[in-house]
Scaffold this motif. Sequence first.
Motif, PDB file in Angstrom:
ATOM      1  N   ARG A  27      11.436  54.755 -64.286  1.00  0.00           N
ATOM      2  CA  ARG A  27      11.673  53.401 -64.774  1.00  0.00           C
ATOM      3  C   ARG A  27      13.147  53.188 -65.142  1.00  0.00           C
ATOM      4  NH1 ARG A  27       7.436  51.490 -69.109  1.00  0.00           N
ATOM      5  NH2 ARG A  27       6.104  52.070 -67.381  1.00  0.00           N
ATOM      6  N   SER A  28      13.732  54.191 -65.780  1.00  0.00           N
ATOM      7  CA  SER A  28      15.144  54.036 -66.137  1.00  0.00           C
ATOM      8  C   SER A  28      15.829  55.401 -66.199  1.00  0.00           C
ATOM      9  CB  SER A  28      15.294  53.327 -67.488  1.00  0.00           C
ATOM     10  OG  SER A  28      14.890  54.180 -68.528  1.00  0.00           O
ATOM     11  N   ARG A  30      19.345  57.110 -67.996  1.00  0.00           N
ATOM     12  CA  ARG A  30      20.430  56.855 -68.937  1.00  0.00           C
ATOM     13  C   ARG A  30      21.451  57.984 -68.838  1.00  0.00           C
ATOM     14  NH1 ARG A  30      21.269  53.737 -73.785  1.00  0.00           N
ATOM     15  NH2 ARG A  30      19.295  52.675 -73.431  1.00  0.00           N
ATOM     16  N   ILE A  31      22.693  57.618 -68.606  1.00  0.00           N
ATOM     17  CA  ILE A  31      23.734  58.647 -68.522  1.00  0.00           C
ATOM     18  C   ILE A  31      24.855  58.329 -69.510  1.00  0.00           C
ATOM     19  CG2 ILE A  31      23.227  59.105 -66.093  1.00  0.00           C
ATOM     20  CD1 ILE A  31      25.744  57.613 -65.350  1.00  0.00           C
ATOM     21  N   ALA A 108      21.515  61.856 -69.644  1.00  0.00           N
ATOM     22  CA  ALA A 108      20.951  61.973 -70.992  1.00  0.00           C
ATOM     23  C   ALA A 108      19.432  61.914 -70.974  1.00  0.00           C
ATOM     24  CB  ALA A 108      21.514  60.877 -71.886  1.00  0.00           C
ATOM     25  N   SER A 109      18.854  60.915 -70.305  1.00  0.00           N
ATOM     26  CA  SER A 109      17.392  60.816 -70.327  1.00  0.00           C
ATOM     27  C   SER A 109      16.873  60.038 -69.133  1.00  0.00           C
ATOM     28  CB  SER A 109      16.935  60.163 -71.631  1.00  0.00           C
ATOM     29  OG  SER A 109      17.324  58.811 -71.644  1.00  0.00           O
ATOM     30  N   VAL A 110      15.609  60.266 -68.860  1.00  0.00           N
ATOM     31  CA  VAL A 110      14.937  59.584 -67.752  1.00  0.00           C
ATOM     32  C   VAL A 110      13.591  59.095 -68.257  1.00  0.00           C
ATOM     33  CG1 VAL A 110      13.935  59.884 -65.463  1.00  0.00           C
ATOM     34  CG2 VAL A 110      16.027  61.081 -66.046  1.00  0.00           C
ATOM     35  N   GLU A 111      13.267  57.845 -67.967  1.00  0.00           N
ATOM     36  CA  GLU A 111      11.961  57.309 -68.358  1.00  0.00           C
ATOM     37  C   GLU A 111      11.059  57.321 -67.131  1.00  0.00           C
ATOM     38  OE1 GLU A 111      10.145  53.313 -70.465  1.00  0.00           O
ATOM     39  OE2 GLU A 111      12.219  53.352 -69.775  1.00  0.00           O
ATOM     40  N   LEU A 112       9.956  58.029 -67.239  1.00  0.00           N
ATOM     41  CA  LEU A 112       9.087  58.246 -66.082  1.00  0.00           C
ATOM     42  C   LEU A 112       7.798  57.436 -66.176  1.00  0.00           C
ATOM     43  CD1 LEU A 112       9.353  62.136 -65.915  1.00  0.00           C
ATOM     44  CD2 LEU A 112      10.619  60.501 -64.542  1.00  0.00           C
TER      45      LEU A 112
END
Lengths: 125, 287
Positions: A27-28, A30-31, A108-112
Amino acid sequence: MHELSVCQALIAQVEAVAVQHGATAVRSIRICVGPLSGVDPDLLQRSYPLVRAGTVADAAVLVIERLPIRVRCERCGLESEATPNRLICTHCGDWHTRLLSGDEMLLASVELEANDNRHVPTVWA
Amino acid sequence: MCDTCGCNITPGNGHLVASGGKLSRTADGKAAVTILRSLLDENDLQARHNREHFDQHGVLAVNLMSSPGSGKTALLEATIDSLRNELRVAVIEGDLETENDAQRVRAKGVPAVQITTGSACHLDAHMVHDALHHLPLDGIDIVFIENVGNLVCPASFDLGHHRNVTLLSVTEGDDKPAKYPVMFRAADLMLLTKIDLLAVLDDFDPQRAEAALRNLASEAPSIRLSARSHMGLETWTTWLRQELHAQRQRLAQHNSARPAIQPDGRLMHHGTTSLVHSKYVFSRAKP
């Protein structure tokens, strides 16, 4: 310039994370990017749609967090914000400083997303 | 990027991704998978492999970076001549097109592999790895990697080398370190080249160039030289001998060296800051 290859490395990492967690979509993403990383956030954002096409991140939003440059003076010990070509201490003017932040190029993060009927381990950040 | 896990968290950004930090949760309250890995992880992994390869052969690998036309190949030719009876040198050449530079180096009797990148503006660790398959390192002391002429992109890629040398020719302007801070921050040594031309140029001040380097909090030494007149060449080859000696001493103690580009990993591992390096968290929307 080299933002396209950085973006390809980014998508490759995101694909690996999606596979590892059995996700059906991303879905998103973030870096975090600092001014001294050598990567231009705007060029990265522009090359992103080309690279994500046809991947598990096809519909994912890329969020780029721009980090400030901070240094700590080894002479007076104080921290200060700095600019890319002036990394000296703003308090005492000494150039013996250490970079605390500003050269990051970090996923930084990934929304799955996963199928709702499938059990997935839940760990709160 | 740190030596151990390839992550890129520093004391300056760790709070963003730590539990409760503003990157630990998305705007709509969903928890996110936290990755904390460098975007160049894959390149760094390959670079580590390359460095191991160099280290197994006791080779010092030096990455030469500059804008096009600052005299990288001329420096190599003069260096090869100067070290001919003392050290064995090999060269990896990077350009968008042509074998010209490799041919110039081979004409000096030194093995050289040309990488033609097509349109890529920098060398990466994978290209160097491929080149190393064509470059036997047995008996070699120093490998020079002549990067693509470019003051921007090459600075961001670890090739597995040990030292970065950035050239700045006096025809370019003494404010280059201020204009291209990412590149000059990465330098272990700055070479002010074509110094013989200072006699006919009144707008380049070597001291201004060196002051601009200090403004980047860099302790890298600066050597003024001319490959054509051999001015300063002995200082440069002395630096090379010292670096080779230091590298061989590190190898004897099962250590290696990384170029100036990655200072933060050392800070992480020697500091007191405690951060989770690589945390995978998978979550659904909070009930």
